[in-house]
Design a protein around this motif. Structure first.
Motif, PDB file in Angstrom:
ATOM      1  N   LEU A 119       0.829  -1.217   0.000  1.00  0.00           N
ATOM      2  CA  LEU A 119       0.000   0.000   0.000  1.00  0.00           C
ATOM      3  C   LEU A 119       0.857   1.259   0.000  1.00  0.00           C
ATOM      4  CD1 LEU A 119      -2.766  -0.995   2.564  1.00  0.00           C
ATOM      5  CD2 LEU A 119      -3.158  -0.267   0.210  1.00  0.00           C
ATOM      6  N   VAL A 120       1.875   1.233   0.831  1.00  0.00           N
ATOM      7  CA  VAL A 120       2.745   2.392   0.952  1.00  0.00           C
ATOM      8  C   VAL A 120       3.454   2.653  -0.373  1.00  0.00           C
ATOM      9  CG1 VAL A 120       4.892   3.119   2.038  1.00  0.00           C
ATOM     10  CG2 VAL A 120       3.043   2.263   3.440  1.00  0.00           C
ATOM     11  N   ALA A 121       3.858   1.555  -1.035  1.00  0.00           N
ATOM     12  CA  ALA A 121       4.517   1.711  -2.341  1.00  0.00           C
ATOM     13  C   ALA A 121       3.532   2.256  -3.364  1.00  0.00           C
ATOM     14  CB  ALA A 121       5.075   0.363  -2.778  1.00  0.00           C
ATOM     15  N   LYS A 122       2.313   1.780  -3.292  1.00  0.00           N
ATOM     16  CA  LYS A 122       1.302   2.175  -4.274  1.00  0.00           C
ATOM     17  C   LYS A 122       1.031   3.686  -4.241  1.00  0.00           C
ATOM     18  CE  LYS A 122      -2.874  -0.009  -5.947  1.00  0.00           C
ATOM     19  NZ  LYS A 122      -2.204  -0.687  -6.977  1.00  0.00           N
ATOM     20  N   VAL A 123       0.996   4.245  -3.021  1.00  0.00           N
ATOM     21  CA  VAL A 123       0.702   5.690  -2.922  1.00  0.00           C
ATOM     22  C   VAL A 123       1.990   6.525  -2.917  1.00  0.00           C
ATOM     23  CG1 VAL A 123      -1.486   5.335  -1.720  1.00  0.00           C
ATOM     24  CG2 VAL A 123       0.592   5.679  -0.389  1.00  0.00           C
ATOM     25  N   GLY A 124       3.136   5.872  -3.040  1.00  0.00           N
ATOM     26  CA  GLY A 124       4.397   6.612  -3.151  1.00  0.00           C
ATOM     27  C   GLY A 124       4.928   7.148  -1.836  1.00  0.00           C
ATOM     28  N   LEU A 125       4.703   6.403  -0.749  1.00  0.00           N
ATOM     29  CA  LEU A 125       5.196   6.864   0.551  1.00  0.00           C
ATOM     30  C   LEU A 125       6.287   5.951   1.118  1.00  0.00           C
ATOM     31  CD1 LEU A 125       2.010   8.067   2.508  1.00  0.00           C
ATOM     32  CD2 LEU A 125       3.878   9.458   1.631  1.00  0.00           C
ATOM     33  N   SER A 126       6.864   5.105   0.261  1.00  0.00           N
ATOM     34  CA  SER A 126       7.846   4.127   0.777  1.00  0.00           C
ATOM     35  C   SER A 126       8.995   4.789   1.521  1.00  0.00           C
ATOM     36  CB  SER A 126       8.408   3.300  -0.374  1.00  0.00           C
ATOM     37  OG  SER A 126       7.372   2.533  -0.936  1.00  0.00           O
ATOM     38  N   ASP A 127       9.438   5.939   1.014  1.00  0.00           N
ATOM     39  CA  ASP A 127      10.586   6.573   1.670  1.00  0.00           C
ATOM     40  C   ASP A 127      10.175   7.402   2.897  1.00  0.00           C
ATOM     41  OD1 ASP A 127       9.205   8.248   0.040  1.00  0.00           O
ATOM     42  OD2 ASP A 127      10.928   9.497  -0.472  1.00  0.00           O
ATOM     43  N   ARG A 128       8.884   7.485   3.177  1.00  0.00           N
ATOM     44  CA  ARG A 128       8.437   8.261   4.345  1.00  0.00           C
ATOM     45  C   ARG A 128       7.784   7.371   5.406  1.00  0.00           C
ATOM     46  NH1 ARG A 128       7.823  13.753   3.314  1.00  0.00           N
ATOM     47  NH2 ARG A 128       7.821  13.844   5.580  1.00  0.00           N
ATOM     48  N   VAL A 129       7.888   6.069   5.222  1.00  0.00           N
ATOM     49  CA  VAL A 129       7.114   5.167   6.077  1.00  0.00           C
ATOM     50  C   VAL A 129       7.560   5.201   7.544  1.00  0.00           C
ATOM     51  CG1 VAL A 129       8.498   3.081   5.717  1.00  0.00           C
ATOM     52  CG2 VAL A 129       6.032   2.886   6.045  1.00  0.00           C
ATOM     53  N   ASP A 130       8.790   5.625   7.767  1.00  0.00           N
ATOM     54  CA  ASP A 130       9.250   5.700   9.158  1.00  0.00           C
ATOM     55  C   ASP A 130       9.162   7.117   9.720  1.00  0.00           C
ATOM     56  OD1 ASP A 130       9.825   2.973   9.577  1.00  0.00           O
ATOM     57  OD2 ASP A 130      11.581   3.187   8.275  1.00  0.00           O
ATOM     58  N   SER A 137       2.613  16.941   4.682  1.00  0.00           N
ATOM     59  CA  SER A 137       1.784  17.971   4.051  1.00  0.00           C
ATOM     60  C   SER A 137       0.359  17.429   3.887  1.00  0.00           C
ATOM     61  CB  SER A 137       2.353  18.312   2.680  1.00  0.00           C
ATOM     62  OG  SER A 137       2.190  17.189   1.829  1.00  0.00           O
ATOM     63  N   ARG A 138      -0.558  18.296   3.457  1.00  0.00           N
ATOM     64  CA  ARG A 138      -1.967  17.903   3.323  1.00  0.00           C
ATOM     65  C   ARG A 138      -2.119  16.674   2.423  1.00  0.00           C
ATOM     66  NH1 ARG A 138      -6.255  16.203   3.186  1.00  0.00           N
ATOM     67  NH2 ARG A 138      -8.263  17.127   2.752  1.00  0.00           N
ATOM     68  N   GLY A 139      -1.453  16.698   1.264  1.00  0.00           N
ATOM     69  CA  GLY A 139      -1.582  15.599   0.311  1.00  0.00           C
ATOM     70  C   GLY A 139      -0.984  14.309   0.851  1.00  0.00           C
ATOM     71  N   LEU A 140       0.170  14.415   1.501  1.00  0.00           N
ATOM     72  CA  LEU A 140       0.814  13.203   2.044  1.00  0.00           C
ATOM     73  C   LEU A 140      -0.004  12.629   3.203  1.00  0.00           C
ATOM     74  CD1 LEU A 140       4.648  14.044   1.980  1.00  0.00           C
ATOM     75  CD2 LEU A 140       3.254  12.844   0.304  1.00  0.00           C
ATOM     76  N   ARG A 141      -0.609  13.492   3.962  1.00  0.00           N
ATOM     77  CA  ARG A 141      -1.475  13.011   5.063  1.00  0.00           C
ATOM     78  C   ARG A 141      -2.640  12.207   4.472  1.00  0.00           C
ATOM     79  NH1 ARG A 141      -1.334  15.952  10.137  1.00  0.00           N
ATOM     80  NH2 ARG A 141      -3.563  15.709  10.337  1.00  0.00           N
ATOM     81  N   GLN A 142      -3.182  12.727   3.364  1.00  0.00           N
ATOM     82  CA  GLN A 142      -4.302  12.043   2.728  1.00  0.00           C
ATOM     83  C   GLN A 142      -3.858  10.657   2.240  1.00  0.00           C
ATOM     84  OE1 GLN A 142      -7.297  12.950   2.838  1.00  0.00           O
ATOM     85  NE2 GLN A 142      -8.310  11.639   1.331  1.00  0.00           N
ATOM     86  N   LYS A 143      -2.642  10.612   1.671  1.00  0.00           N
ATOM     87  CA  LYS A 143      -2.123   9.321   1.196  1.00  0.00           C
ATOM     88  C   LYS A 143      -1.915   8.362   2.373  1.00  0.00           C
ATOM     89  CE  LYS A 143       0.177  10.952  -2.987  1.00  0.00           C
ATOM     90  NZ  LYS A 143       1.456  11.189  -3.673  1.00  0.00           N
ATOM     91  N   ALA A 144      -1.390   8.893   3.466  1.00  0.00           N
ATOM     92  CA  ALA A 144      -1.181   8.050   4.657  1.00  0.00           C
ATOM     93  C   ALA A 144      -2.517   7.512   5.159  1.00  0.00           C
ATOM     94  CB  ALA A 144      -0.479   8.855   5.749  1.00  0.00           C
ATOM     95  N   ALA A 145      -3.534   8.381   5.151  1.00  0.00           N
ATOM     96  CA  ALA A 145      -4.863   7.951   5.613  1.00  0.00           C
ATOM     97  C   ALA A 145      -5.418   6.858   4.709  1.00  0.00           C
ATOM     98  CB  ALA A 145      -5.806   9.147   5.648  1.00  0.00           C
ATOM     99  N   ILE A 146      -5.137   6.965   3.408  1.00  0.00           N
ATOM    100  CA  ILE A 146      -5.611   5.938   2.463  1.00  0.00           C
ATOM    101  C   ILE A 146      -4.994   4.584   2.813  1.00  0.00           C
ATOM    102  CG2 ILE A 146      -5.449   5.185   0.044  1.00  0.00           C
ATOM    103  CD1 ILE A 146      -5.634   8.239  -0.674  1.00  0.00           C
ATOM    104  N   THR A 147      -3.700   4.576   3.113  1.00  0.00           N
ATOM    105  CA  THR A 147      -3.061   3.294   3.454  1.00  0.00           C
ATOM    106  C   THR A 147      -3.682   2.699   4.722  1.00  0.00           C
ATOM    107  OG1 THR A 147      -1.321   4.336   4.773  1.00  0.00           O
ATOM    108  CG2 THR A 147      -0.847   3.969   2.446  1.00  0.00           C
TER     109      THR A 147
END
Lengths: 230, 560
Positions: A119-130, A137-147
């Motif tokens: 999931l994290v890879a799919k939304v492009g947050l692999s390098d921010r997972v830790d 930011s607003r958009g990244l928070r939304q992506k995190a919420a999706i995961t």
């Protein structure tokens, strides 16, 4: 066709006495397993109120909710229903990975790690997972919420304004996840102003001033007229 | 569409979720302890011990050590159960109101979303926050009850140790009563109006019990507090009732409303932070939000739509005329309380002045709503083609006029209480009439300082605060809290000045002294208004002066 979500006479008013303001007139509807539903309406039309009541976050003034046949708010209903809010909330002392572990394990998912990585890879947050999602930011928070919404099993997914703040890659990833959701038979209800998404659903529900104005196939009506001129 | 319901798949094991919840809470606790600044924690303990101990010593010196006479002790034995019973009634009322407004629990916003919406047993999930709530209430109750019991023991029969124990027992019982009432009221969704009716009946009955000597609903609670002196086994019923209420409340935890938890979560976090920062105005604002205290959609009176009245004056009245009924009642109660405290101070109980200071300060915060709104919208305020100081000082006018009826209420209260205890009714009305308005005005002046200093300061940004040494930052925070209260105290102390004049020069000195005290109070208020108007200009001048000096020094250095 089996019913995944059933709302019976669901209604909500805010305030009391003379200041009482109806937010949602009594609404009865059923959403079938695997069905994709878009809820549209102008600001203040009752979309978020409807989703929050269905999710159990807002006490209805009347009516009831059944999730997979179980009363809304019961443990079985909570196990079957996922809610992706338009204002995601996070713990300020947990990284995204720790959030994923927590939410997955709360829902009884023991082997969560692979699913979380995908999931994290799919939304492009692999390098921010830790990192801490509260610092995103607003958009990244939304992506995190999706995961977090997708890391756990569900049979009904309620989503409120999911596209706000997302970049095009994020929107594409989310649409893929929605496709997977309906393919595996879960019901999907999305409140949105994103008219391009409306063309991808099976059913369109339009609300205006807390009342149901349209409930049917999206191709049979002028969505623009419904959303902006009702 | 078929109405066949989809069978629920056994996708979860609730016990697994509970284990996850416990594991993660333990891990987060460990993380928090790891990140704890032990020096800072020790400093907080030091501050609490210093101020708490100092306060206790001060109270102790007020109580004195002389034992009461037999007649006085008999009077205490007769009236104390009903009087202290009022504390128990207050605890029930506060608990019921808290519960009916969504209290007493508050979870993190993320807990509401992730834990409460998961299939984990809600009783299990809420047990810990409920235990924390009970523990903190009991801590405060036992600490306060024990300290006050020990003080009572210095003048009443019985040992200090026994009085400490009975005071702590009373505090414990009352704390359980408060939490239990709140949990039950929340679980059964008690309407606020019913809570208010119970409050009126409870206070009325207990008040009559105190005045007429009949049994009151909470006399057993009050009697429990006297166990340091004498023990009535029947008083244990009070403890049993409190425990029963608490157990019932805990058993009903699963009925907690997520709606209320979601609404309270962020507000309570902010409230705790505001309390930590001793930010009184934010505390009041957040309390209002927690209690759904919203302004009226329609004003009590509509101002004429045409007219050439000053726009800021008009905006002020638009705000004040929308204050909800509950808030107006609270403001009347604050004015009545201030009047009563002033009488108590006039009759010799000097610490009652502190009550007046707090009540007039809070009343000031309430009435200065238009100014608060302006300060809370800095972008809007700074975009106006008017000097900010001029704008703010004009925002004081409508609230000052609005204070007049509340001054009349405070004056009438004080005069009625005082004239019932003395023969000089006209004198009481004259002094109260003279002092009430300046006293309330000074309270509002302190509140105005508190509000205006929250306005963003473009001349000393956050960097100045960031680089301030910790010991100075703490001192600065305390000073920022105390200065507004000190200004509010100027008005409240006027009654003590009048009292001293009467003691030294006789009753005829009351009115002339009141006029002088009133003048002094008004001068301080005028000073505050000037500060509000000139604050930005003064800061700008100081900043320019400092920059000039800095540039001069740089020039000297470079020329060497």
């Amino acid at each position: 066709m089996t019913v995944a979500l059933s709302l019976r006479g669901l209604t909500k008013s805010f305030g009391s006495g003379d200041a009482q303001r109806p937010a949602l007139a009594p609404l009865t509807l059923q959403v079938a397993q695997g069905q994709r539903v878009a809820i549209v309406g102008h600001n203040g039309s009752g979309k978020t109120t409807l989703l929050k009541m269905a999710a159990g976050l807002l006490d209805p003034s009347g009516g009831d909710v059944l999730v997979t046949g179980q009363p809304g708010g019961s443990p079985a209903a909570r196990a079957a229903l996922a809610y992706l809010s338009d204002h995601p909330t996070f713990y300020d002392d947990l990284s995204l990975r720790e959030h994923l572990e927590y939410v997955a394990r709360l829902h009884g998912v023991a082997d969560w790690a692979d699913r979380a990585d995908q999931l994290v890879a799919k939304v492009g947050l692999s390098d921010r997972v830790d990192d801490l999602p509260t610092t995103f930011s607003r958009g990244l928070r939304q992506k995190a919420a999706i995961t977090l919404a997708f890391v756990r099993p569900f049979q009904v997914l309620l989503v409120d304004e999911p596209f706000v703040g997302l970049d095009s890659a994020g929107k594409a990833a989310l649409l893929e996840l929605f496709d997977d959701t309906s393919t595996r038979g879960a019901a999907l209800l999305v409140a949105t102003h994103e008219l391009t998404f409306v063309n991808r659903v099976d059913r369109l529900i339009a609300l205006a001033d807390g009342e149901l104005r349209y409930d049917g196939a999206p191709g049979e009506t002028d969505v623009n007229e419904l959303v902006f001129h009702t | 569409m078929s109405t066949t319901e989809m069978p629920v798949e056994a996708t979860t094991t609730p016990s697994l979720g509970v284990h996850a919840l416990r594991d993660l809470r333990a891990r987060r606790k460990k993380n928090r302890l790891g990140e704890l600044e032990w020096f800072e924690a020790a400093y907080q303990v030091y501050l609490v011990a210093l101020f708490g101990g100092g306060g206790l010593l001060w109270l102790s010196s007020l109580v004195g050590d002389q034992k009461l006479s037999v007649v006085e002790a008999a009077d205490v034995a007769r009236n104390a159960p009903a009087l202290l019973g009022l504390v128990a009634v207050l605890a029930v009322v506060l608990g019921l109101r808290s519960g009916s407004q969504g209290g007493p629990l508050a979870l993190e916003a993320a807990d509401v979303t992730h834990v409460m919406l998961s299939p984990v047993d809600r009783l299990q999930a809420l047990l810990r926050p409920a235990t924390q709530r009970i523990r903190s209430a009991v801590f405060v109750g036992v600490g306060l009850g024990g300290a006050l019991g020990q003080l009572a023991g210095r003048r009443l029969p019985g040992t200090s140790f026994a009085w400490f124990g009975s005071g702590a027992l009373f505090g414990f019982t009352v704390a359980l009563l408060w939490v239990g009432a709140a949990l039950v009221a929340h679980a059964i969704r008690l309407p606020l109006v019913i809570a208010t009716v119970i409050a009126v009946v409870g206070f009325g009955w207990q008040g009559v019990a105190l005045a007429k000597g009949i049994p009151g609903p909470a006399n057993l609670y009050g009697s429990l507090a006297l166990w340091g002196w004498r023990q009535h086994p029947v008083d244990v019923v009070a403890l049993v009732v409190s425990l029963g209420l608490l157990v019932t409340g805990v058993a009903l935890l699963a009925r907690t409303s997520l709606d209320a938890l979601a609404r309270r979560s962020s507000l309570v976090t902010q409230l705790r932070f505001a309390v930590t920062m001793q930010d009184l105005r934010t505390v009041v604002l957040l309390r209002r939000q927690l209690t759904h205290d919203q302004t009226r959609a329609r004003p009590w009176l509509r101002l004429p739509t045409r007219g050439r009245t000053n726009v800021i004056w008009r905006r002020g009245w638009h705000s004040l005329l929308r204050l909800p009924a509950g808030r107006l009642i609270r403001m009347v109660a604050l004015a009545v309380g201030a009047g009563a405290c002033q009488v108590a101070a006039y009759r010799g109980t000097t610490p009652a002045v502190l009550g007046t200071v707090v009540l007039t300060f809070v009343l000031g915060l309430e009435v200065l709503e238009p100014l608060s709104q302006e300060v809370d919208q800095p972008d809007r305020c700074d975009g106006l083609p008017i000097e900010r100081g001029d704008l703010m000082v004009r925002h004081l006018l409508a609230p000052v006029v609005a204070l007049i009826p509340f001054s009349a209420i405070a004056a009438t209260t004080a005069a009625l209480i005082e004239s019932s205890k003395s023969n000089d009714a006209s004198g009481a009305f004259a002094v109260a009439g003279l002092l009430a308005f300046p006293t309330l005005l000074a309270g509002a002046a302190g509140a105005a300082i508190n509000i205006v200093r929250d306005a963003p300061d473009p001349f000393s940004g956050t960097n100045q605060q960031t680089f301030m040494p910790p010991e100075m930052a703490g001192f600065s925070t305390v000073l920022r809290t105390l200065v507004p209260l000190a200004v509010s105290a100027v008005g409240a102390l006027s009654v003590v000045i009048v009292r001293q004049a009467v003691i030294h020069d006789g009753p005829n000195a009351a009115v002339p002294t009141a006029v002088r005290a009133m003048t002094a109070g008004l001068l301080v208020v005028a000073g505050v208004a000037t500060w509000v108007r000139m604050r930005d200009r003064m800061r700008r001048s100081i900043r320019a002066f400092m920059s000039e000096g800095h540039a001069h020094t740089q020039q000297q250095r470079s020329s060497r």
